[in-house]
Structure formats: structure tokens, C-alpha cells
Design an enzyme around this catalytic site. Structure first.
Site, mmCIF file in Angstrom:
data_model
loop_
_atom_site.group_PDB
_atom_site.id
_atom_site.type_symbol
_atom_site.label_atom_id
_atom_site.label_comp_id
_atom_site.label_asym_id
_atom_site.label_seq_id
_atom_site.Cartn_x
_atom_site.Cartn_y
_atom_site.Cartn_z
ATOM 1 N N ILE A 73 -17.940 -43.738 -65.799
ATOM 2 C CA ILE A 73 -17.716 -42.496 -66.551
ATOM 3 C C ILE A 73 -18.938 -41.579 -66.451
ATOM 4 O O ILE A 73 -20.077 -42.011 -66.605
ATOM 5 C CB ILE A 73 -17.447 -42.816 -68.038
ATOM 6 C CG1 ILE A 73 -16.182 -43.665 -68.170
ATOM 7 C CG2 ILE A 73 -17.309 -41.534 -68.853
ATOM 8 C CD1 ILE A 73 -15.971 -44.230 -69.553
ATOM 9 N N CYS A 74 -18.634 -40.303 -66.161
ATOM 10 C CA CYS A 74 -19.702 -39.314 -66.072
ATOM 11 C C CYS A 74 -19.732 -38.529 -67.393
ATOM 12 O O CYS A 74 -18.890 -37.684 -67.644
ATOM 13 C CB CYS A 74 -19.426 -38.374 -64.903
ATOM 14 S SG CYS A 74 -20.574 -37.007 -64.787
ATOM 15 N N LEU A 75 -20.704 -38.876 -68.258
ATOM 16 C CA LEU A 75 -20.770 -38.268 -69.586
ATOM 17 C C LEU A 75 -22.251 -38.112 -69.940
ATOM 18 O O LEU A 75 -23.031 -39.053 -69.760
ATOM 19 C CB LEU A 75 -20.057 -39.167 -70.602
ATOM 20 C CG LEU A 75 -19.950 -38.700 -72.052
ATOM 21 C CD1 LEU A 75 -19.176 -37.393 -72.146
ATOM 22 C CD2 LEU A 75 -19.258 -39.774 -72.902
ATOM 23 N N ASN A 122 -13.580 -36.618 -64.783
ATOM 24 C CA ASN A 122 -14.982 -37.012 -64.913
ATOM 25 C C ASN A 122 -15.188 -38.520 -64.771
ATOM 26 O O ASN A 122 -16.183 -39.065 -65.253
ATOM 27 C CB ASN A 122 -15.550 -36.535 -66.252
ATOM 28 C CG ASN A 122 -15.343 -35.045 -66.477
ATOM 29 O OD1 ASN A 122 -14.698 -34.643 -67.446
ATOM 30 N ND2 ASN A 122 -15.837 -34.225 -65.547
#
Lengths: 158, 278
Positions: free
Chosen positions: A91-93, A84
Site C-alpha cells: 500500500i502506498c500511503l 494506490n
């Protein structure tokens, strides 16, 4: 003083007073030696008894002018190996996404704990890079080897 | 009256319906509230006002930050006790008045049903009516059964916690001694318990957006989350007055507008008392 500045000063006070074990976070020093509250460096310790343990992974956190209406941007170093994390390191969150779960009340502490959690529990439904995502789903042994190699690069100094 | 029952064949009824021409006068006599009722109501109002004045003194005094406030919780504890016994008296009077009303409507009912009293109808009513009680006795027995009903259950307690004046004095007096603690349970109807801003069992006295102590807190009617007025208002887009935003609290699904925000005086009091004690 702007809301962004006020909030960041309080975040710094709170962090200095109390923060989760093994983590660090501090604003960077500008060239003239003053603190730049809008850019922080921080370290995320890998959880014990996981592939990620024994290392502290560096991130940079950039707070936009509109913070805390808008979330900060959080990056690992480029080419960080995780399903991710984009090749750029971003960061993909969901809690860091304004369109998704970001809320102004989310604190720095919640963010770094969320990222620590993400390290060991990747979300297979939102791939951000090909190699780690593919390995995570299809080649567990390759994935584990890569994560362990990466951990050696970021060995905790304490 | 009861002695008349033993006077042979001809019995006077122990209970006489009023002639309809007298009924209006009769109703007037018994519809007035006893003077004690107004005295009690007045005393309740006075107690609440004195409490409110004191709280306003605290809220204003500290805003200058200079003078240390003198938090006297015995004053409010005494007010609270006095208030409880006053409300109890008022409650008992209410029960009495309800019973009077009930008896009155019973008299009225009876009066409509029977003919005006004449020698002829007296005989008839002697046969038909078997009320057997004086008006006074009717009231007293109604009152007693009402009282039993109302005091046997916890109905006074629930009446008490439903009284806004009592809740107010109770809450502010609690906050004076426990500025960081959630209000005790009995008004849990007002709270969505675990949804409140609680940090380690304590209520956060800081705005979750600026992380500074509240100065002018407002509360969302929809989700009860509390924010500093200026910061939550800065979250709204300027152009549309009815605009909805997501509640800034993480995990909260509420969509709130400016109209959903109301001043939260209790939170303001918490902060003042807490900072004054520091």
C-alpha cells in the site's frame, strides 16, 4: 525487552481492549503455536454506502525490527485492485512512508482507519498500478464494476 | 501645619523641602523595607518548600511500588489558600513601597530645585511652592491611588498567576485530585492548548512511542510533547550530539534535539498519583 516488542505488546493490549467496529487485527501464530508479534493479519471493512461496502479486505502488517522508528509494511493480497496499491499488494500511503508522514506515535488503530479511508478516497497523484489508476481517472464505470466484483470476493462473514 | 496658613501675610509652606545635606540620611531612613516584607517572603518560601517536600515524598515513595502513598490533598489546598493571602499582603506592601519610592524621588526632585532654606529663600518658596501636603500625606495619597489602580483591575489576579510559586502549588494540588485532567485554563499561556496529548479530554499518561506509563518523562521545549526519556533518546542517531529529529508525534512539525528535552515533573506526578489510586 526491545522497544519493538514492548510497543507491539501494548498495541495488542490496546486493540483487545478497544478497536473500531468491523475491524479485526491479530498477530499470526508461529509454527510452534506461539504468537509472532511482528506479523499481523487484519481486516478492513469497506465503508457503508460506498462501492466498498459489505466486504472486509484482508491485509498483512509486518513490523520491522526498528519499529516504531520505522513504519510497518502493509500489504493487501497481490493484484488487489486500487489506484494506490502496487501489483505486489503493497500500500502506498503517506503515513506508512518513513520519508513522508510516518511518526513513531502513529498507532495500529490510526493505520487501519487510514487504510479504510484510502479505499474510498484514492490519491490520483500517487499511482501504484496502471489498471485501477487509469480506470479511476478515465473510465468510472469500469472502475466501479471492478471494485464491486472485488467486494464480492471479500464478502464480510458476519 | 494647616493652621499656619491662617497666620496672616507671612505663610509657612506646609511642605518643606529638605536641606540637601540631610537628604542622604533621609533616604536611608525610608529606603529600608519594612520587616513584614521579609517575614512574608520567608513564609512564602516555607510554604513552597513544604509543598515541594511533600511532592518529592510522593515521587520517591512510589518508585518502590511497595508502599501505597497517602495522597492528602487538604494539605495542599490549605497551603494554596495561605499562599494566596500571603502573596496578597506582599503585593499590597509592594504597592506601598512603590509609593514611598515615588514620594521620595519627588522630595529629592524638589530639594534639588530649591535653594537651601534661609529666611530669604523661605519667602521665595512660600510663593513658589504649592505642594500643600506633608510627606506622609503624599505617600498615603499615592498609595491610595496606586491601590485603586491595582485592585480595580484584575491586576492582582494576573500578578498571582504570574507568580511561579503560586502556579507550582496550584498545579500540583490540582494534579493530586485530577491526575488525568488538563490544568485549568488560567495558565493557558504555558500550553498550546489543543496541541497537548489529550485523549477524550484526558491527558495521556503513556509514552506515545512505547505506549507504556511514563516513568521518567521528558518534555520537548519546542512543541511541549512528552516522551519517556529512554525511548525518545533511542530515536536519536548516536553519533551527533546536536542531531535533530522530527517530533515523533504525528502531525507535529517540530524538529527537536536532545537539548530540547527537559524533565517533566508534573507528568511524573500525574502518573504516580494515578497509578497509586488504581
Amino acid at each position: 525487552m526491545s522497544l519493538c516488542k514492548t510497543r507491539l505488546q501494548e498495541e495488542r493490549k490496546l486493540w483487545r481492549k478497544d478497536h473500531p467496529f468491523g475491524f479485526f487485527a491479530k498477530p499470526i501464530k508461529a509454527e510452534d503455536g506461539s504468537l509472532d508479534l511482528t506479523t499481523w493479519t487484519a481486516g478492513i471493512p469497506g465503508k457503508q454506502n460506498t462501492l466498498w461496502e459489505g466486504a472486509t479486505y484482508p491485509i498483512t502488517i509486518t513490523f520491522p525490527e526498528e519499529y516504531p522508528s520505522k513504519p510497518p509494511k502493509v500489504k493487501f493480497p497481490a493484484e488487489f485492485y486500487h489506484p494506490n496499491v502496487y501489483p505486489s499488494g503493497t500500500i502506498c500511503l503517506s503515513i506508512l512512508n518513513e520519508e513522508q508522514d510516518w511518526r513513531p506515535a502513529i498507532t495500529l488503530k490510526q493505520i487501519v482507519l487510514g487504510i479504510q479511508e484510502l479505499l474510498t478516497s484514492p490519491n490520483p497523484d500517487s499511482p501504484a498500478q496502471e489498471p485501477a489508476w487509469r480506470a479511476f481517472l478515465k473510465e468510472k464505470d469500469v472502475y466501479e464494476k471492478k471494485i464491486k466484483e472485488q467486494a464480492k470476493r471479500y464478502i464480510s462473514t458476519t | 501645619m494647616s493652621s499656619s496658613r491662617r497666620s496672616g501675610d507671612f505663610q509657612l509652606p506646609s511642605y518643606l523641602p529638605l536641606h540637601s545635606s540631610l537628604l542622604r540620611k533621609f533616604e536611608k531612613i525610608h529606603s529600608n523595607r519594612p520587616p513584614e516584607y521579609d517575614i512574608i517572603s520567608q513564609s512564602i518560601n516555607d510554604l513552597v518548600r513544604s509543598t515541594r517536600d511533600y511532592i518529592e515524598y510522593i515521587l520517591k515513595k512510589e518508585s518502590g511500588q511497595d508502599a501505597a502513598i497517602y495522597v492528602d490533598d487538604t494539605l495542599l489546598t490549605n497551603n494554596l489558600q495561605a499562599l494566596e493571602s500571603l502573596i496578597r499582603s506582599k503585593y499590597d506592601l509592594d504597592v506601598l513601597m512603590d509609593s514611598t519610592k515615588e514620594s521620595r524621588s519627588r522630595i529629592r526632585q524638589d530639594t534639588k530645585e530649591v535653594q537651601p532654606l534661609t529666611i530669604e529663600s523661605l519667602q521665595e518658596s512660600t510663593n513658589e511652592l504649592d505642594v500643600g501636603q506633608n510627606f506622609d500625606e503624599v505617600i498615603i495619597s499615592n498609595y491610595n491611588s496606586n491601590l485603586e489602580l491595582h485592585s480595580s483591575q484584575s491586576s492582582f489576579r494576573s500578578y498571582l498567576s504570574g507568580a511561579p510559586s503560586y502556579q507550582y502549588v496550584k498545579n500540583v494540588s490540582f494534579i493530586l485530585t485530577h491526575p488525568e485532567d488538563p490544568l485549568p485554563d488560567d495558565n493557558s499561556a504555558l500550553q498550546t492548548s489543543d496541541d497537548l496529548e489529550v485523549a477524550g479530554g484526558k491527558i495521556s499518561l503513556k509514552d506515545p512511542i512505547s505506549l507504556q506509563y511514563f516513568k521518567d518523562p521528558v518534555r520537548s521545549k519546542k512543541c511541549l510533547h512528552v516522551f519517556e526519556s529512554s525511548t525518545i533518546n533511542s530515536m536519536f542517531p548516536d553519533h551527533r550530539s546536536g542531531a535533530l529529529i522530527e517530533c515523533p508525534t504525528d502531525g507535529c512539525k517540530a524538529q527537536i534535539s536532545r537539548q530540547d528535552l527537559e524533565p517533566d515533573e508534573l507528568m511524573q506526578l500525574r502518573v504516580r498519583v494515578y497509578l497509586a489510586a488504581k
